[in-house]
Design a protein around this motif. Sequence first.
Motif, PDB file in Angstrom:
ATOM      1  N   UNK A   1       0.881  -1.165   0.000  1.00  0.00           N
ATOM      2  CA  UNK A   1       0.000   0.000   0.000  1.00  0.00           C
ATOM      3  C   UNK A   1       0.917   1.213   0.000  1.00  0.00           C
ATOM      4  N   UNK A   2       0.987   1.897  -1.147  1.00  0.00           N
ATOM      5  CA  UNK A   2       1.987   2.954  -1.326  1.00  0.00           C
ATOM      6  C   UNK A   2       1.422   4.190  -2.017  1.00  0.00           C
TER       7      UNK A   2
ATOM      8  N   UNK B   1      -2.542  -1.407  -3.010  1.00  0.00           N
ATOM      9  CA  UNK B   1      -2.954  -0.085  -3.464  1.00  0.00           C
ATOM     10  C   UNK B   1      -1.736   0.745  -3.838  1.00  0.00           C
ATOM     11  N   UNK B   2      -1.795   1.345  -5.023  1.00  0.00           N
ATOM     12  CA  UNK B   2      -0.799   2.327  -5.449  1.00  0.00           C
ATOM     13  C   UNK B   2      -1.542   3.606  -5.797  1.00  0.00           C
ATOM     14  N   UNK B   3      -1.194   4.687  -5.132  1.00  0.00           N
ATOM     15  CA  UNK B   3      -1.742   5.989  -5.484  1.00  0.00           C
ATOM     16  C   UNK B   3      -0.598   6.815  -6.047  1.00  0.00           C
ATOM     17  N   UNK B   4      -0.815   7.401  -7.204  1.00  0.00           N
ATOM     18  CA  UNK B   4       0.223   8.176  -7.879  1.00  0.00           C
ATOM     19  C   UNK B   4      -0.184   9.638  -7.925  1.00  0.00           C
TER      20      UNK B   4
ATOM     21  N   UNK C   1       1.179  21.048  -1.133  1.00  0.00           N
ATOM     22  CA  UNK C   1      -0.186  21.085  -0.644  1.00  0.00           C
ATOM     23  C   UNK C   1      -0.299  20.090   0.510  1.00  0.00           C
ATOM     24  N   UNK C   2      -0.063  20.595   1.713  1.00  0.00           N
ATOM     25  CA  UNK C   2      -0.002  19.733   2.887  1.00  0.00           C
ATOM     26  C   UNK C   2      -1.316  19.024   3.167  1.00  0.00           C
ATOM     27  N   UNK C   3      -2.434  19.705   2.925  1.00  0.00           N
ATOM     28  CA  UNK C   3      -3.747  19.111   3.217  1.00  0.00           C
ATOM     29  C   UNK C   3      -4.005  17.906   2.309  1.00  0.00           C
ATOM     30  N   UNK C   4      -3.650  18.012   1.043  1.00  0.00           N
ATOM     31  CA  UNK C   4      -3.827  16.894   0.121  1.00  0.00           C
ATOM     32  C   UNK C   4      -2.939  15.727   0.544  1.00  0.00           C
ATOM     33  N   UNK C   5      -1.692  16.010   0.880  1.00  0.00           N
ATOM     34  CA  UNK C   5      -0.791  14.956   1.332  1.00  0.00           C
ATOM     35  C   UNK C   5      -1.340  14.286   2.588  1.00  0.00           C
TER      36      UNK C   5
ATOM     37  N   UNK D   1      -4.000   9.568   5.073  1.00  0.00           N
ATOM     38  CA  UNK D   1      -5.109   9.000   5.847  1.00  0.00           C
ATOM     39  C   UNK D   1      -5.708   7.781   5.137  1.00  0.00           C
ATOM     40  N   UNK D   2      -5.621   7.732   3.823  1.00  0.00           N
ATOM     41  CA  UNK D   2      -6.085   6.548   3.083  1.00  0.00           C
ATOM     42  C   UNK D   2      -5.111   5.391   3.300  1.00  0.00           C
ATOM     43  N   UNK D   3      -3.823   5.695   3.265  1.00  0.00           N
ATOM     44  CA  UNK D   3      -2.802   4.656   3.423  1.00  0.00           C
ATOM     45  C   UNK D   3      -2.751   4.091   4.838  1.00  0.00           C
ATOM     46  N   UNK D   4      -2.846   4.944   5.822  1.00  0.00           N
ATOM     47  CA  UNK D   4      -2.727   4.548   7.230  1.00  0.00           C
ATOM     48  C   UNK D   4      -3.875   5.149   8.038  1.00  0.00           C
ATOM     49  N   UNK D   5      -5.103   4.683   7.790  1.00  0.00           N
ATOM     50  CA  UNK D   5      -6.252   5.320   8.446  1.00  0.00           C
ATOM     51  C   UNK D   5      -6.203   5.262   9.972  1.00  0.00           C
ATOM     52  N   UNK D   6      -5.765   4.171  10.543  1.00  0.00           N
ATOM     53  CA  UNK D   6      -5.743   4.063  12.006  1.00  0.00           C
ATOM     54  C   UNK D   6      -4.792   5.060  12.634  1.00  0.00           C
TER      55      UNK D   6
END
Length: 178
Positions: A14-15, A125-128, A136-140, A145-150
């Motif tokens: 998951x990256x 999962x790969x998000x590019x 853009x800190x908020x987008x990052x 949060x998708x990669x490591x929701x907990x």
Amino acid sequence: VNIAKKILSDPIQIYLLSDEVGMGKTIEAGIIARQCLLDSNNSTVLVIVPNHLLLKWKNELRTKFYLDDFDDRIEIITPSQVSPSLENPNLLIIDEAHHIVGNTNKYSQFEKDLILELAKKSEKLLMLTATPGIGNEKVLFNLLKILEPNYYLKVDFDLFKEKLLKQREQGVFLRTLK
């Protein structure tokens, strides 16, 4: 090759691939997709790309990675083609992932929600994206949060932003060393 090797050797694939434009994110994703399909005859890959990149992705994956060999197990679609009836793939690749968490009007909220649901359920999962590298800190933060929701559900955005600023300062300092 090193990035693809690192991801493929990780038991949790998951990256977020977020380097600059033109640095090879599509190539890295193609290597990983092909290996995923080779690893198991039952594996499936779903690639979600913006409309303007659909033909580019299809051409790249066909000509560079011969993914036509797995025609029935790989699907390359646009966000408007995502539907609740889509089955979870073994590997989900989302290009320009910043559009699913940012304040852009590129995708409808319905499309964003469906893509996010697929991302949460995907085994791999790969998000590019190149956008987080631009600041853009908020987008990052939302992508992480998708990669490591907990982990990231417990993290305050302002503290996250402060930590990023400190890391940038350290990076500037390290670049000045000879």
